[in-house]
Write an enzyme that holds these catalytic residues in place. Structure first.
Site, PDB file in Angstrom:
ATOM      1  N   THR A   1       1.012  -0.979   0.560  1.00 22.87           N
ATOM      2  CA  THR A   1      -0.538   0.344   0.072  1.00 22.87           C
ATOM      3  C   THR A   1       0.718   1.365   0.028  1.00 22.87           C
ATOM      4  OG1 THR A   1      -1.373  -1.206   1.068  1.00 22.87           O
ATOM      5  CG2 THR A   1      -2.448   1.508   1.715  1.00 22.87           C
TER       6      THR A   1
ATOM      7  N   TYR B   1       6.289 -11.181   5.587  1.00 19.95           N
ATOM      8  CA  TYR B   1       5.516 -10.867   4.229  1.00 19.95           C
ATOM      9  C   TYR B   1       5.069 -11.519   3.591  1.00 19.95           C
ATOM     10  CZ  TYR B   1       2.772  -8.034   1.708  1.00 19.95           C
ATOM     11  OH  TYR B   1       1.823  -6.684   1.325  1.00 19.95           O
TER      12      TYR B   1
ATOM     13  N   LYS C   1       2.380 -12.162   8.060  1.00 19.95           N
ATOM     14  CA  LYS C   1       1.223 -11.438   7.063  1.00 19.95           C
ATOM     15  C   LYS C   1       0.845 -12.387   6.458  1.00 19.95           C
ATOM     16  CE  LYS C   1      -0.693  -7.769   4.670  1.00 19.95           C
ATOM     17  NZ  LYS C   1      -0.220  -6.918   3.305  1.00 19.95           N
TER      18      LYS C   1
END
Length: 303
Positions: free
Chosen positions: A52, A140, A168
């Site tokens: 993001t 990640y 995540k």
């Protein structure tokens, strides 16, 4: 190197990198406003310079500066988990060490993503970065970007690396996430990172969710967390989730960053354009998003 333990819990907003009008520089004032707005809304932590945050479009100096600005802006009020991504081990180490030096509470580490790593090489990469810092690592897991597909058992093995405490999980593999949360928590803690699986992840025991949607509708995201994770009010959580699912489903159907930035403009919190090669959200998609936000009770200020 011994590692610091840091509890991460709740809604961790994946935040944008604000740019000026032509996208040529960081808009530092908008960045600070974004942090203050999220803190005021009750968000439990922020994750800059991830997907993001358009980290792939940032220059080396900008990358470091954005991390510095978010740490400074948060000023200890909420944890800052700095997104770290590079195409080499040394590049990742340099960024991770910088994040620690400026006060980040943890890093979210994506492995080199051009040539997919096998499990042995991935472990070697993670170990090298972990040995270079003392703050915890959130691995990640984003197979759609890295090409690295691991089973739940293999993901759990990463938790055996000292310093790798969290995952995540940005994968639509709900079965794998269920296994991580039900049977693998003794080795690693999994956070949900796939927007439309947020209800499933938290209801299954995820102690945090890294969520770009939360940057657009932070109050709604926090209310949802409180209802589901804290108050165990399943009926209320389901009602809130109907709107959050619609927003999440929309964002997964368009370019994610362009959608987030369009949403912020619609609610009167603009953070500038996306950077090329990403394109702005088309007008018809922007209107579709506006309709979804209005249905969720979100006040819009832009047409």
């Amino acid at each position: 190197m011994s590692h610091i333990k840091k509890e991460l819990r709740g809604i961790l907003a994946a935040v944008t990198t604000p740019f000026n009008q032509d996208g040529s520089a960081i808009d530092e004032s908008a960045l600070q406003r974004q942090v203050d707005r999220l803190v005021k809304a009750g968000i439990h932590g922020i994750v800059p310079t991830g997907t993001t945050g358009e980290f792939t479009t940032l220059s080396a100096d900008e990358y470091r500066r954005v991390i510095e600005l978010y740490v400074k802006g948060a000023d200890g009020r909420i944890p800052v988990v700095a997104g770290i991504g590079a195409l080499s081990t040394q590049g990742a180490i340099d960024l991770a060490q910088h994040a620690e030096s400026v006060g980040a509470d943890a890093i979210m580490l994506v492995p080199p993503f051009y040539d997919p790593l096998d499990l042995k090489t991935l472990k070697s990469f993670l170990s090298a970065v972990a040995e270079s810092i003392t703050i915890p690592i959130v691995y990640y897991n984003v197979p759609g970007a890295t090409g690295i597909q691991l089973t739940a058992a293999e993901l759990a093995e990463l938790g055996d690396i000292d310093g790798v405490d969290y995952i995540k999980n940005t994968s639509d593999d709900a079965v794998g996430l269920a296994e991580l949360l039900a049977a693998r928590t003794d080795r690693i803690k999994a956070f949900n990172g796939w927007d439309t699986l947020t209800f499933f992840g938290i209801a299954s025991g995820a102690e945090a969710s890294v969520w770009g949607t939360a940057g657009v509708v932070p109050e709604l995201a926090v209310e949802f967390w409180n209802a589901l994770a804290e108050e165990k009010d399943l009926i209320r959580a389901r009602e809130l989730w109907k709107h959050l699912w619609a927003i999440s489903d929309f964002l997964e159907s368009v370019n994610y960053v362009a959608g987030i930035k369009a949403g912020l403009e619609l609610i009167g919190e603009p953070v500038g354009p996306v950077r090329l090669p990403i394109q702005p959200l088309p007008a018809e998609e922007r209107e579709r998003f506006a309709t979804i936000l209005r249905a969720a009770g979100v006040h819009l200020v832009a047409p």
